[in-house]
Design a protein around this motif. Structure first.
Motif, PDB file in Angstrom:
ATOM      1  N   PRO A  46       0.803  -1.226   0.000  1.00 43.91           N
ATOM      2  CA  PRO A  46       0.000   0.000   0.000  1.00 43.91           C
ATOM      3  C   PRO A  46       0.836   1.277   0.000  1.00 43.91           C
ATOM      4  CG  PRO A  46      -0.016  -1.011   2.177  1.00 43.91           C
ATOM      5  CD  PRO A  46       0.676  -1.984   1.268  1.00 43.91           C
ATOM      6  N   LEU A  87     -12.274   1.733  -6.619  1.00 51.04           N
ATOM      7  CA  LEU A  87     -12.214   3.047  -7.242  1.00 51.04           C
ATOM      8  C   LEU A  87     -12.284   2.970  -8.762  1.00 51.04           C
ATOM      9  CD1 LEU A  87      -9.427   4.689  -5.045  1.00 51.04           C
ATOM     10  CD2 LEU A  87     -11.909   4.945  -4.831  1.00 51.04           C
ATOM     11  N   ASN A 108      -5.662  -4.826  -1.421  1.00 52.54           N
ATOM     12  CA  ASN A 108      -5.873  -3.642  -2.260  1.00 52.54           C
ATOM     13  C   ASN A 108      -7.330  -3.490  -2.679  1.00 52.54           C
ATOM     14  OD1 ASN A 108      -3.088  -5.168  -3.587  1.00 52.54           O
ATOM     15  ND2 ASN A 108      -2.872  -3.302  -2.361  1.00 52.54           N
ATOM     16  N   ALA A 132      -4.343   0.812 -10.591  1.00 53.17           N
ATOM     17  CA  ALA A 132      -4.730   1.688 -11.692  1.00 53.17           C
ATOM     18  C   ALA A 132      -3.577   2.016 -12.631  1.00 53.17           C
ATOM     19  CB  ALA A 132      -5.308   2.993 -11.133  1.00 53.17           C
ATOM     20  N   TRP A 133      -2.385   1.556 -12.331  1.00 51.22           N
ATOM     21  CA  TRP A 133      -1.186   1.993 -13.041  1.00 51.22           C
ATOM     22  C   TRP A 133      -1.279   1.757 -14.552  1.00 51.22           C
ATOM     23  CZ3 TRP A 133       3.038  -0.945 -15.248  1.00 51.22           C
ATOM     24  CH2 TRP A 133       4.146  -0.156 -15.596  1.00 51.22           C
ATOM     25  N   ASP A 146      -8.710  -0.026  -3.398  1.00 55.14           N
ATOM     26  CA  ASP A 146      -8.267   0.546  -4.669  1.00 55.14           C
ATOM     27  C   ASP A 146      -9.060  -0.028  -5.831  1.00 55.14           C
ATOM     28  OD1 ASP A 146      -6.414   1.992  -3.268  1.00 55.14           O
ATOM     29  OD2 ASP A 146      -4.700   0.768  -3.851  1.00 55.14           O
ATOM     30  N   HIS A 147      -9.379  -1.329  -5.767  1.00 51.89           N
ATOM     31  CA  HIS A 147     -10.194  -1.940  -6.829  1.00 51.89           C
ATOM     32  C   HIS A 147     -11.545  -1.248  -6.941  1.00 51.89           C
ATOM     33  CE1 HIS A 147      -7.880  -6.021  -6.294  1.00 51.89           C
ATOM     34  NE2 HIS A 147      -7.111  -5.044  -6.730  1.00 51.89           N
ATOM     35  N   SER A 163       0.525   0.197  -8.561  1.00 55.63           N
ATOM     36  CA  SER A 163      -0.845   0.136  -8.055  1.00 55.63           C
ATOM     37  C   SER A 163      -1.795  -0.470  -9.080  1.00 55.63           C
ATOM     38  CB  SER A 163      -1.328   1.545  -7.696  1.00 55.63           C
ATOM     39  OG  SER A 163      -1.492   2.312  -8.867  1.00 55.63           O
TER      40      SER A 163
END
Length: 511
Positions: free
Chosen positions: A276, A321, A315, A290-291, A318-319, A288
């Motif tokens: 993280p 989002l 994560n 979204a990279w 983050d998923h 990450s």
């Protein structure tokens, strides 16, 4: 990602252990609903997606967003690579990994998955064997997911797949596999690597076409774990810029959807677990989620990978989002770099963990078992661990018999224009448009002539006056199937006054 992988080299067993320093606690207060995707209606990346693919996507969306008639998560199991799906002995194959639990419980797991490549290249005939297994699972009411972990086109030119199928390390980056590799070359079909890549994609597309023609929807998961350093398409060659990966994904998408018309695919973006802390991401060269995200127009599902004894998804926040359906493409007990011969995970923990902490996850896929050495086995499958009956009996777990995929609604419209007129006769044209999200199989257009006109001739359609001045025209044999947004036209000549017979109550009904 398999954090621990072993391979025999020159008779010696060499441990290839990648230990990641991942967080061991879920982010405090992280939302468990996928607000980004649920804020909009379910829309497939491919606007021409088949009715079946649209229906599967809508169902997964309902599970992620909590609007499904029955709440839960779909169970899944990877069964190996290529024609290994048909193995009836050893660790891999449908019979052991899905058929075995079915024999115990009377329930087939919801999703059957395999990889079209990775461990070796498979001939078209071998991929056809794999397809037959997947078609059989779909006929039982299950869903299908296919990974595509391609071997490097710089290491095998595919001139003799049967004689030189390659090895799994051809996907990796840690032992000279990247010597001479220029990743952007793969985007150019005039380069040597680009030519191999195009041949590879054509062979893979042929196998996917068999599934399309059999009516099988595929959760298509290519080039997974792109945010890690261990695959040739990952971060090792593009530490700060994922643009080549994004172009590669989009190029594949264009070829599969526009040229090959593989409208049965739902595109699954699958990042690996990662630290993280951004500083640790840079230090470990693991980026990450979204990279390398290719964009909403190219992705239907975000399904990450995580191996953890507590079934943590580090994560997950983050998923959520990313505005797509949420799944877990590889999910299971942790890998520490040493063999795990016991297989002591209580499978019931999948249901309890996902229900309690990750209700937005629509499905998960457990990985297959594999040999760590000649005698040691890493047990990752459901069949290789404990309490399969208890897991499959849990009301939160959706197996093949409880998957509730319903066809998406279809709709069409009809518009009229006059194209000619003569004394006592006139000519008209009707445009039929698919205004729904699912393809039509056919259509019927009806209207009434206010002045009592009657149709005498129709082209590009079948029909005419059926009751006085009421007209009914159905599609011809060649223009009934309209993809979402597509149009077709038919024309007619009618007897009567054009001025007095503008069609009234023009209606299109799809089928």
């Amino acid at each position: 990602m398999r954090i621990g992988r072993w391979a025999a080299a020159g008779g010696a067993v060499t441990a290839l252990c990648l230990v990641l320093a991942l967080t061991t606690a879920q982010a405090g207060g992280a939302a468990t609903t996928a607000a980004a995707v649920c804020a909009r209606p379910p829309v497939t990346a491919n606007p021409r997606a088949s009715a079946e693919a649209v229906a599967v996507h809508r169902y997964l969306y309902s599970l992620t967003c909590g609007t499904a008639p029955v709440d839960g998560v779909i169970s899944g199991q990877n069964i190996g690579h290529g024609s290994e799906a048909a193995d009836t002995s050893g660790l891999l194959g449908y019979q052991r990994l899905i058929g075995g639990p079915a024999e115990q419980t009377g329930r087939y797991l919801g999703i059957a998955g395999l990889d079209y490549e990775h461990d070796r290249l498979f001939t078209p005939e071998q991929l056809a064997v794999a397809d037959d297994v997947l078609i059989g699972h779909a006929r039982r009411g299950g869903l299908v997911t296919i990974n595509f972990s391609p071997q490097s086109p710089w290491l095998n030119d595919e001139s003799d797949i049967a004689g030189n199928p390659g090895v799994w390390t051809n996907t990796r980056t840690d032992n000279g596999q990247l010597d001479g590799v220029v990743l952007s070359d793969i985007l150019d079909p005039s380069t040597a690597a680009g030519k191999v890549w195009q041949r590879k994609l054509a062979r893979i597309a042929d196998a996917l076409t068999r599934l399309r023609d059999a009516g099988v929807v595929v959760l298509w998961r290519p080039l997974q774990e792109m945010n890690g350093f261990w695959f040739w398409w990952g971060t090792t060659l593009q530490k700060t810029d994922a643009s080549v990966y994004v172009q590669l994904w989009r190029q594949m998408y264009q070829y599969f959807t526009q040229e090959r018309r593989l409208d049965n695919l739902l595109w699954v973006y699958s990042p690996s677990a990662y630290p993280p802390d951004p500083a640790q991401q840079v230090a470990q060269n693991i980026r990450s989620a979204a990279w390398a995200y290719p964009g909403d127009a190219y992705v239907d599902v975000v399904a990450g990978t995580s191996y953890d004894d507590g079934l943590l998804i580090p994560n997950h926040a983050d998923h959520l989002l990313l505005p797509e359906v949420i799944g877990m493409a590889e999910y299971g007990p942790g890998l520490t770099g040493s063999p795990e011969p016991v297989g002591d995970l209580d499978n019931r923990r999948y249901a309890s963990r996902l229900r309690q902490d990750y209700p937005a996850v629509a499905y998960w896929v457990s990985w297959h078992d594999y040999y760590a050495s000649a005698t040691d086995i890493v047990h990752l499958s459901l069949a290789g661990n404990q309490n399969v009956p208890g897991l499959l009996a849990d009301p939160y777990v959706i197996n093949a018999d409880r998957i509730a995929v319903h066809p998406a609604p279809s709709a069409c419209s009809a518009t009229y224009r006059q194209t000619g007129a003569w004394p006592g006769r006139f000519q008209g044209e009707v445009t039929v448009r698919n205004t729904g999200t699912a393809p039509t199989k056919g259509w019927t257009v009806t209207w009434t002539f206010p002045g009592g006109a009657r149709i005498g001739q129709v082209w590009n359609g079948d029909g005419g006056a059926s009751s006085g001045s009421r007209a009914v025209v159905k599609n011809a044999s060649y223009n009934g199937a309209l993809r979402a947004g597509a149009t077709t036209t038919f024309g007619f000549i009618a007897t009567g006054s054009a001025a007095a017979n503008t069609p009234s109550g023009l209606t299109c009904t799809p089928r």
